[in-house]
Design an enzyme around this catalytic site. Sequence first.
Site, PDB file in Angstrom:
ATOM      1  N   GLU A 140      -0.894  -4.603  11.493  1.00 22.51           N
ATOM      2  CA  GLU A 140      -0.129  -4.145  10.328  1.00 22.51           C
ATOM      3  C   GLU A 140       1.358  -4.459  10.531  1.00 22.51           C
ATOM      4  O   GLU A 140       2.088  -4.723   9.589  1.00 22.51           O
ATOM      5  CB  GLU A 140      -0.336  -2.652  10.095  1.00 22.51           C
ATOM      6  N   HIS A 172       0.839  -1.199   0.000  1.00 24.79           N
ATOM      7  CA  HIS A 172       0.000   0.000   0.000  1.00 24.79           C
ATOM      8  C   HIS A 172       0.874   1.249   0.000  1.00 24.79           C
ATOM      9  O   HIS A 172       2.093   1.183   0.126  1.00 24.79           O
ATOM     10  CB  HIS A 172      -0.988   0.003   1.186  1.00 24.79           C
ATOM     11  N   CYS A 226       5.201   4.934   5.220  1.00 22.92           N
ATOM     12  CA  CYS A 226       4.017   4.422   4.531  1.00 22.92           C
ATOM     13  C   CYS A 226       3.626   5.296   3.335  1.00 22.92           C
ATOM     14  O   CYS A 226       2.704   4.956   2.602  1.00 22.92           O
ATOM     15  CB  CYS A 226       2.838   4.252   5.500  1.00 22.92           C
ATOM     16  N   ASP A 248      -4.520 -11.045  -0.818  1.00 20.70           N
ATOM     17  CA  ASP A 248      -3.146 -11.528  -0.699  1.00 20.70           C
ATOM     18  C   ASP A 248      -2.334 -11.226  -1.961  1.00 20.70           C
ATOM     19  O   ASP A 248      -2.794 -11.468  -3.079  1.00 20.70           O
ATOM     20  CB  ASP A 248      -3.151 -13.039  -0.428  1.00 20.70           C
ATOM     21  N   HIS A 249      -1.133 -10.677  -1.735  1.00 23.76           N
ATOM     22  CA  HIS A 249      -0.210 -10.302  -2.824  1.00 23.76           C
ATOM     23  C   HIS A 249      -0.802  -9.259  -3.764  1.00 23.76           C
ATOM     24  O   HIS A 249      -0.483  -9.242  -4.962  1.00 23.76           O
ATOM     25  CB  HIS A 249       0.273 -11.545  -3.584  1.00 23.76           C
ATOM     26  N   HIS A 290       3.274  -5.042   3.696  1.00 21.26           N
ATOM     27  CA  HIS A 290       3.113  -5.433   5.101  1.00 21.26           C
ATOM     28  C   HIS A 290       2.668  -6.883   5.154  1.00 21.26           C
ATOM     29  O   HIS A 290       1.963  -7.356   4.263  1.00 21.26           O
ATOM     30  CB  HIS A 290       2.034  -4.590   5.796  1.00 21.26           C
ATOM     31  N   HIS A 311       5.035  -0.180  -0.582  1.00 23.62           N
ATOM     32  CA  HIS A 311       5.801  -1.080   0.277  1.00 23.62           C
ATOM     33  C   HIS A 311       4.816  -2.105   0.826  1.00 23.62           C
ATOM     34  O   HIS A 311       3.608  -1.879   0.816  1.00 23.62           O
ATOM     35  CB  HIS A 311       6.456  -0.311   1.431  1.00 23.62           C
TER      36      HIS A 311
HETATM   37 NI    NI Z   1       2.579   0.932   5.414  1.00 19.86          NI
END
Ligand code: NI
Length: 135
Positions: free
Chosen positions: A125, A15, A34, A80-81, A42, A40
Site C-alpha cells: 500500500e 479509498h 486513511c 486502476d484509477h 495509493h 485519498h
Molecule cells: Ni489509505
Amino acid sequence: MKVTVSRKAHFNAAHRLYIENWSDKENTKVFGKCSNPNYHGHNYELIVSLTGEIDPVTGMVIDLKDLKDIIKKYIEDPLDHKNLNLDVEYFKSVMPSAENICIYIWEILRKQIDLDKKLEVVLFETPRNFVKFSG
Ligand code: NI
C-alpha cells in the site's frame, strides 16, 4: 522440482477506511489519514507468485506473458484509477484495507490459475507497508 515465479504489477486507486456510524474523530483515531472523508489515493504495488512444477516441454512453470495478461484483465483494468469504496461492488460491504484488497485480488486470481500451482499475493500500500496472502 517446484519453482516460484513472480510478476509485479501496479495500480493507483482511492479509498477511505471508516465505520459509517462513527464520528470523524473516532474514525481518525482508528484509521488515521486513511479515514479522510474526501478519500485519498495509493500507488498499490503487487507481486503475484506462482509455485509449481516446471513443464518438461516448455521449461516454464507458467508463461509469464499469460500471467501478465491475467493480472491486467482481472486486476489492473478493473481497479486502476478507481475509487475502491464507490466503484468496486465488493468493497461496498468490505473495508478496503490493504489486507482485504490483498484477499480480494487473491480470490479473483485463484479462479484464473491452475489449481496445481500455489498462489501468493503480496500487496504494497506504501513502499514500507505491505501484506501477504496465500489462501
Ligand atoms: Ni489509505
